[in-house]
Design a protein around this motif. Structure first.
Motif, mmCIF file in Angstrom:
data_model
loop_
_atom_site.group_PDB
_atom_site.id
_atom_site.type_symbol
_atom_site.label_atom_id
_atom_site.label_comp_id
_atom_site.label_asym_id
_atom_site.label_seq_id
_atom_site.Cartn_x
_atom_site.Cartn_y
_atom_site.Cartn_z
ATOM 1 N N LEU A 40 31.868 17.938 31.186
ATOM 2 C CA LEU A 40 31.726 16.716 30.404
ATOM 3 C C LEU A 40 31.944 16.941 28.914
ATOM 4 O O LEU A 40 31.992 15.983 28.145
ATOM 5 N N VAL A 41 32.042 18.207 28.504
ATOM 6 C CA VAL A 41 32.236 18.512 27.093
ATOM 7 C C VAL A 41 33.688 18.204 26.699
ATOM 8 O O VAL A 41 34.620 18.666 27.355
ATOM 9 N N PRO A 42 33.891 17.409 25.649
ATOM 10 C CA PRO A 42 35.265 17.084 25.234
ATOM 11 C C PRO A 42 36.052 18.347 24.856
ATOM 12 O O PRO A 42 35.543 19.232 24.175
ATOM 13 N N GLY A 43 37.271 18.436 25.329
ATOM 14 C CA GLY A 43 38.132 19.567 25.011
ATOM 15 C C GLY A 43 37.929 20.775 25.899
ATOM 16 O O GLY A 43 38.610 21.796 25.706
ATOM 17 N N ILE A 49 36.175 26.681 31.716
ATOM 18 C CA ILE A 49 35.135 26.613 32.751
ATOM 19 C C ILE A 49 35.171 27.858 33.631
ATOM 20 O O ILE A 49 34.126 28.404 34.003
ATOM 21 N N ALA A 50 36.387 28.324 33.957
ATOM 22 C CA ALA A 50 36.513 29.532 34.773
ATOM 23 C C ALA A 50 35.964 30.754 34.030
ATOM 24 O O ALA A 50 35.327 31.629 34.640
#
Length: 316
Positions: A40-43, A49-50
């Protein structure tokens, strides 16, 4: 006694492993996960995430994740929170006092009121008091804890203004009386179900005891009824309640989770729900294991105390 304690300790260890395996599996197989918050964090890209998943060890096979977590657990390393990177044991320790305070207060209320109601119900069997106590116990067992908590807040806080609506103390006033004032509401709500259970078991145990030959003998000797009840009947009737007290630990822990949420009490129950909402798995698993240890140790201690209190019981 030694063989019994060793056997029970081994059984408890197996149960603890099973609880941890089931809890770990359910948490990590549930939809979402701790990485959902980063999406949900912009950018935030998939590569980011990986990378975070690799740093947290969440990209490894689930059995390997469990083994690494359980190995660290045995060495005293319960992991670190995903939310604030604090040690799990330190976070649990900072909330443990509030929960123990609430559970001890609720237990004292339940034992005192439940014992009195149970004894009076047995002595005045089939009286109006006995019928009202039975109906009250059934109602208390049927009422959801959160509903009774909300009713308590509405009636005694909003309408009458007698009790605080939540929190552990008033900001700027951390006196002992202020703590007690805030403790009344949640402890009564948490004690409600335990009072009902304790009173029913006490009544049943008292009815069994007052029909024994030694009670009739004591009365035949001309002893006052109060002496017969206090020194002979109640003392023996409360022996089985030691085991019941140990069995009530899971009820108190589960009730504390709801009660602390309703009254915004800063204990382990509220921490557990907050950690679930944040997908803070190390803290959730830490609370789960800690609660399981409390329940297992409490039940073992209750059995030992029962054997100590009643010489007829042998733990072999």
């Amino acid at each position: 006694m030694g063989k019994y304690l060793l056997a029970r300790s081994l059984q408890n260890l197996v149960l603890l492993v099973l609880v941890s395996v089931i809890g770990f599996g359910i948490l990590h197989l549930a939809p979402g996960g701790p990485l959902a918050q980063f999406a949900l964090v912009p950018g935030m890209s998939q590569a980011d995430i990986a990378r975070i998943a690799h740093q947290m060890g969440l990209d490894r096979p689930l059995p390997l994740q469990y083994w690494e977590w359980f190995s660290r657990l045995l060495t005293g390393d319960w992991g670190r929170s995903y939310r604030d990177n604090q040690p799990v044991l330190a976070i649990i320790g900072s909330h443990l006092g509030a929960t123990l305070e609430l559970m001890v207060a609720a237990t004292l209320i339940a034992v005192l009121l439940g014992t009195w109601i149970g004894v009076m119900g047995a002595v005045r069997r089939y009286s109006l008091f006995d019928y009202l106590a039975t109906i009250g116990a059934m109602v208390a067992l049927s009422i959801p804890t959160f509903w009774f908590g909300l009713i308590t807040i509405y009636l005694f806080s909003v309408e009458l203004g007698w009790l605080p609506s939540g929190s552990r103390y008033t900001v700027g006033d951390a006196s002992f009386l202020d703590y007690l004032h805030h403790l009344i509401g949640p402890s009564l709500v948490l004690a409600l179900v335990t009072i009902a259970v304790w009173s029913r078991y006490t009544r049943s145990s008292m009815l069994d005891v007052i029909g024994q030959d030694y009670i009739r003998t004591a009365r035949a000797k001309g002893l006052p009824e109060r002496v017969v009840l206090v020194h002979h009947a109640i003392r023996n009737a409360l022996l089985p309640m030691i085991t019941i007290a140990g069995l009530q630990l899971p009820t108190l822990l589960s009730g504390a989770l709801v009660t602390e949420t309703v009254f915004t009490w800063p204990g382990m129950g509220r921490l557990f729900l907050d950690s679930l909402d944040y997908r803070d798995y190390p803290v959730v698993m830490g609370i789960l294991v800690f609660s399981a240890v409390l329940v297992l140790v409490g039940n073992l201690l209750a059995d030992v105390l029962y054997a100590v209190a009643d010489p007829r019981i042998r733990l072999d």
